[in-house]
Design a protein around this motif. Structure first.
Motif, short mmCIF file in Angstrom:
data_model
loop_
_atom_site.label_atom_id
_atom_site.label_comp_id
_atom_site.label_asym_id
_atom_site.label_seq_id
_atom_site.Cartn_x
_atom_site.Cartn_y
_atom_site.Cartn_z
N LEU A 1 0.82 -1.21 0.00
CA LEU A 1 0.00 0.00 0.00
C LEU A 1 0.86 1.27 0.00
O LEU A 1 0.59 2.22 -0.74
CB LEU A 1 -0.92 -0.01 1.22
CG LEU A 1 -2.01 -1.11 1.22
CD1 LEU A 1 -2.73 -1.13 2.56
CD2 LEU A 1 -3.00 -0.88 0.09
N LEU A 2 1.92 1.27 0.83
CA LEU A 2 2.78 2.45 0.90
C LEU A 2 3.52 2.68 -0.41
O LEU A 2 3.65 3.83 -0.88
CB LEU A 2 3.77 2.31 2.05
CG LEU A 2 3.19 2.41 3.47
CD1 LEU A 2 4.27 2.12 4.51
CD2 LEU A 2 2.58 3.78 3.71
N TYR B 1 1.45 4.17 -3.22
CA TYR B 1 1.16 5.60 -3.07
C TYR B 1 2.41 6.47 -3.19
O TYR B 1 2.41 7.50 -3.87
CB TYR B 1 0.48 5.86 -1.72
CG TYR B 1 0.13 7.31 -1.50
CD1 TYR B 1 -1.00 7.87 -2.06
CD2 TYR B 1 0.96 8.14 -0.74
CE1 TYR B 1 -1.32 9.21 -1.88
CE2 TYR B 1 0.66 9.48 -0.55
CZ TYR B 1 -0.49 10.01 -1.12
OH TYR B 1 -0.79 11.34 -0.94
N TYR B 2 3.50 6.04 -2.54
CA TYR B 2 4.67 6.92 -2.45
C TYR B 2 5.64 6.79 -3.61
O TYR B 2 6.38 7.73 -3.92
CB TYR B 2 5.42 6.65 -1.14
CG TYR B 2 4.83 7.34 0.06
CD1 TYR B 2 5.10 8.68 0.31
CD2 TYR B 2 3.99 6.67 0.92
CE1 TYR B 2 4.56 9.32 1.41
CE2 TYR B 2 3.44 7.30 2.03
CZ TYR B 2 3.72 8.63 2.26
OH TYR B 2 3.18 9.27 3.35
N LEU C 1 4.23 10.45 7.56
CA LEU C 1 3.14 9.66 6.99
C LEU C 1 1.81 10.39 7.11
O LEU C 1 0.98 10.35 6.20
CB LEU C 1 3.05 8.30 7.70
CG LEU C 1 4.20 7.31 7.46
CD1 LEU C 1 4.06 6.11 8.38
CD2 LEU C 1 4.22 6.86 6.00
N GLY C 2 1.61 11.09 8.24
CA GLY C 2 0.35 11.78 8.47
C GLY C 2 0.11 12.96 7.54
O GLY C 2 -1.03 13.41 7.39
N LYS D 1 0.36 12.85 4.34
CA LYS D 1 -0.30 12.35 3.13
C LYS D 1 -1.42 11.36 3.43
O LYS D 1 -2.35 11.23 2.64
CB LYS D 1 0.74 11.66 2.23
CG LYS D 1 1.91 12.54 1.83
CD LYS D 1 1.48 13.65 0.89
CE LYS D 1 2.69 14.44 0.41
NZ LYS D 1 2.30 15.57 -0.47
N ILE D 2 -1.30 10.64 4.54
CA ILE D 2 -2.26 9.59 4.87
C ILE D 2 -3.10 10.05 6.05
O ILE D 2 -2.56 10.44 7.10
CB ILE D 2 -1.53 8.28 5.23
CG1 ILE D 2 -0.71 7.78 4.03
CG2 ILE D 2 -2.53 7.21 5.66
CD1 ILE D 2 0.15 6.58 4.33
N HIS D 3 -4.41 10.04 5.90
CA HIS D 3 -5.30 10.56 6.93
C HIS D 3 -6.18 9.46 7.54
O HIS D 3 -7.23 9.75 8.11
CB HIS D 3 -6.18 11.66 6.34
CG HIS D 3 -5.40 12.76 5.69
ND1 HIS D 3 -4.59 13.62 6.40
CD2 HIS D 3 -5.26 13.12 4.39
CE1 HIS D 3 -4.00 14.47 5.58
NE2 HIS D 3 -4.38 14.18 4.34
N ASP D 4 -5.73 8.22 7.41
CA ASP D 4 -6.43 7.08 8.00
C ASP D 4 -5.81 6.79 9.36
O ASP D 4 -4.71 6.24 9.46
CB ASP D 4 -6.32 5.86 7.08
CG ASP D 4 -7.14 4.67 7.56
OD1 ASP D 4 -7.45 4.61 8.77
OD2 ASP D 4 -7.48 3.80 6.74
N PHE E 1 -4.84 3.08 10.11
CA PHE E 1 -3.62 2.64 9.43
C PHE E 1 -2.39 3.21 10.13
O PHE E 1 -1.39 2.50 10.32
CB PHE E 1 -3.65 3.06 7.97
CG PHE E 1 -2.46 2.61 7.17
CD1 PHE E 1 -2.41 1.34 6.63
CD2 PHE E 1 -1.38 3.46 6.96
CE1 PHE E 1 -1.31 0.91 5.90
CE2 PHE E 1 -0.28 3.06 6.23
CZ PHE E 1 -0.25 1.78 5.69
N LEU E 2 -2.44 4.48 10.53
CA LEU E 2 -1.29 5.09 11.20
C LEU E 2 -1.03 4.43 12.55
O LEU E 2 0.13 4.25 12.96
CB LEU E 2 -1.53 6.59 11.37
CG LEU E 2 -1.57 7.42 10.08
CD1 LEU E 2 -1.90 8.87 10.38
CD2 LEU E 2 -0.24 7.33 9.33
#
Length: 559
Positions: free
Chosen positions: A87-88, A91-92, A147-148, A150-153, A156-157
């Motif tokens: 997943l990472l 996206y990245y 990570l936070g 770009k990722i707002h879940d 997951f964090l």
């Protein structure tokens, strides 16, 4: 994280790795993998009941004689971490900078080295950046903050945070991990790249624009005065003066190397190995190094190693990067097409210390010796082992202009191999050389080698070879890191067999799982006659067998 297909994809990528059958702290391995296990993992993740187990820590030797800690996670943790990595990376990966070459699909050490060789002409100083204990010092707060962005879940964090803080067991004593990415963890490479991408951004958006200016250097007045004096001497027929001016001309730079209006800064990174090339004065190179250290300390909570972070003059010294020596050539006498063709050109070299270190493994008291650990192997295995190690070294250093220097390593390994064979057969080196000598065709003509062949009725013979590799530079040589991003064109055969839901021993359909073994050779050494499941695996030549619950129980307790 709740898509079963992601877990099947992760399983297809991991099951063939050597570490899949290596137990972690709980003793769990890939053996017994099933769709039911995937369902239970997804259910635990959905309700946030999933807990990472502490990794079992072992220590492996380093090339400098020290030991590096390595974590061995449980199989379930590896599976979930692989899904996190997929997943990472999806996206990245498109957002990473072009200067990053480590742990990325389609990239590797050779792509980084070729980038340097092709685009760093005219470099005056190399700045070798060495981050002290990089992977063990990654700050968890900085990592999660990055990570936070770009990722707002939040779920997951939290999963990633718990993975980073799972701890490890050493001598069965629990130790908390207050910083760093898990050594040996499946997701560690992508997490480190996400972390150090902030360094790439700083260098490419702040340092490079600040220390790059001017389209070309100012022409040298002395060079042009000498050039026109040479032409006038030729026009008036004074050949002695003409030759004197031409000789002087080839000793002068055509442009001002100290032009204050011209600067170039270039940057490359492979994992935590950083190299910058700077065209300008050393004082500014020192400032770049200092600013790099300040950014790492204040923004990423990392430290540059003062002993290993060096500023090297590109012409008179050589920088060490990814096992190569990198220097800039300069010669006033090498003329190609009426110009000094090598001045300012990057040269990649094989380090002499590396050759000596590799030779030392096969020598004792200055002479090649046999390898006692291979005495019990077959001749084909001995030749194959030496051949694989030699080819791996040569193929890695094919970008070097002096790859021919590996000829000494070839002689040492060849002699050691022949002495190993002679010791096994109580024969002589000459006899072994005559028995296994062969000749193969290469793009550069026929080459001598040593070859052992095992014939198999109705099947292709097994061939092991040592040598036969031309020690010629190949500027287009390319070895890239194993990609974990691009999905396979077809589903793994093992996954398809698991989804079929049929026991391959009794054709049952009750709680299907996969039985794994580390090596087929372990099965062939079992007592005779073989159990039925062993016969099936040997006949299929597979290290996996899809079985039902009862058959799997029988394999482990009655087979």
């Amino acid at each position: 994280m709740f898509n079963p297909q992601l877990y099947l994809l992760a399983y297809g990528r991991l099951y063939s790795n050597d570490g899949a059958m290596t137990a972690g702290a709980t003793g769990e391995t890939v053996d017994g993998m099933s769709l039911g296990k995937i369902g239970r993992v997804i259910d635990a993740l959905r309700h946030e009941r999933f807990r990472w187990s502490p990794a079992r820590r072992v220590h492996i030797p380093k090339r400098n004689g020290g030991r590096r800690p390595l974590g061995l996670p449980t199989w379930t943790d590896k599976l979930v971490a692989e899904v996190v990595r997929l997943l990472l990376e999806a996206y990245y990966e498109p957002r990473f900078h072009d200067a990053s070459h480590g742990f990325r699909p389609g990239r590797g050490c050779h792509t980084a080295l070729r980038k340097i060789a092709d685009t760093w002409q005219g470099t005056a100083w190399f700045i070798e950046g060495d981050i002290a204990d990089c992977f063990g010092s990654l700050d968890h707060g900085v990592m999660l903050g990055t990570l936070g962005e770009k990722i707002h879940d939040g779920r997951f964090l939290r999963l990633v945070r718990h993975m980073l803080q799972a701890g490890y067991l050493e001598e069965w004593v629990f130790h908390a991990t207050l910083s760093g990415s898990p050594q040996g963890g499946v997701a560690s490479p992508i997490l480190s790249n996400i972390y150090l991408d902030r360094l790439d951004t700083f260098v490419e958006q702040v340092l490079i624009p600040e220390y790059t200016r001017g389209s070309q250097r100012t022409p040298s007045r002395e060079y042009h005065n000498t050039y026109y004096a040479m032409r006038r001497a030729r026009d008036r027929g004074d050949m002695a003066a003409f030759r004197a001016h031409r000789k002087r001309l080839r000793e002068l730079p055509s442009s001002d190397p100290m032009d204050p209006g011209y600067r170039r800064l270039r940057y490359i990174r492979y994992a935590d190995d950083v190299l910058l090339g700077f065209a300008g004065p050393k004082a500014e190179a020192e400032k770049i190094k200092a600013r790099l250290a300040v950014f790492l300390r204040e923004e990423l909570k990392l430290e540059l190693s003062h002993d290993k972070t060096l500023i090297t003059h590109a012409r008179t010294g050589a920088a060490r990067f990814l096992g190569y020596e990198i220097t800039v050539q300069h010669s006033s006498t090498r003329i190609t097409h009426r110009r000094r063709s090598v001045n300012g050109v990057i040269r990649l070299r094989v380090p002499t210390s590396m050759i000596e270190a590799k030779c030392t493994r096969f020598m004792k008291r200055g002479k090649p010796v046999h390898r006692s650990d291979l005495m019990g192997s077959t001749d084909r295995e001995i030749i194959g082992r030496f051949g694989a190690e030699y080819r791996g070294i040569v193929q890695y250093y094919l970008l070097a202009s002096d790859v021919f220097r590996l000829d000494r390593l070839h002689w040492v390994m060849e002699t050691s191999m022949l002495k190993t064979l002679a010791g096994k057969h109580r024969s002589t080196v000459s006899a072994m050389s005559r028995r296994y000598r062969a000749r193969i065709d290469t793009p550069y003509g026929p080459y001598k080698c040593f070859q052992a062949t095992t014939t198999r009725p109705g099947r292709k013979p097994l061939v092991a070879r040592f040598g036969g590799v031309p020690l010629r530079q190949n500027r287009k040589a390319l070895i890239v890191d194993k990609s974990a991003l691009a999905p396979p064109v077809r589903r793994k055969e093992l996954v398809s067999r698991l989804l079929a839901g049929r026991c391959e021993l009794c054709n049952g359909h009750d709680e299907i799982a996969v039985h794994h073994v580390a090596k087929l050779a372990d099965l062939s050494d079992r007592r005779q006659p073989h159990p039925h499941w062993v016969t099936v695996m040997l006949k299929k030549r597979r290290k996996t067998l899809v079985v039902c619950r009862d058959c799997h129980h029988l394999i482990h307790h009655g087979g």
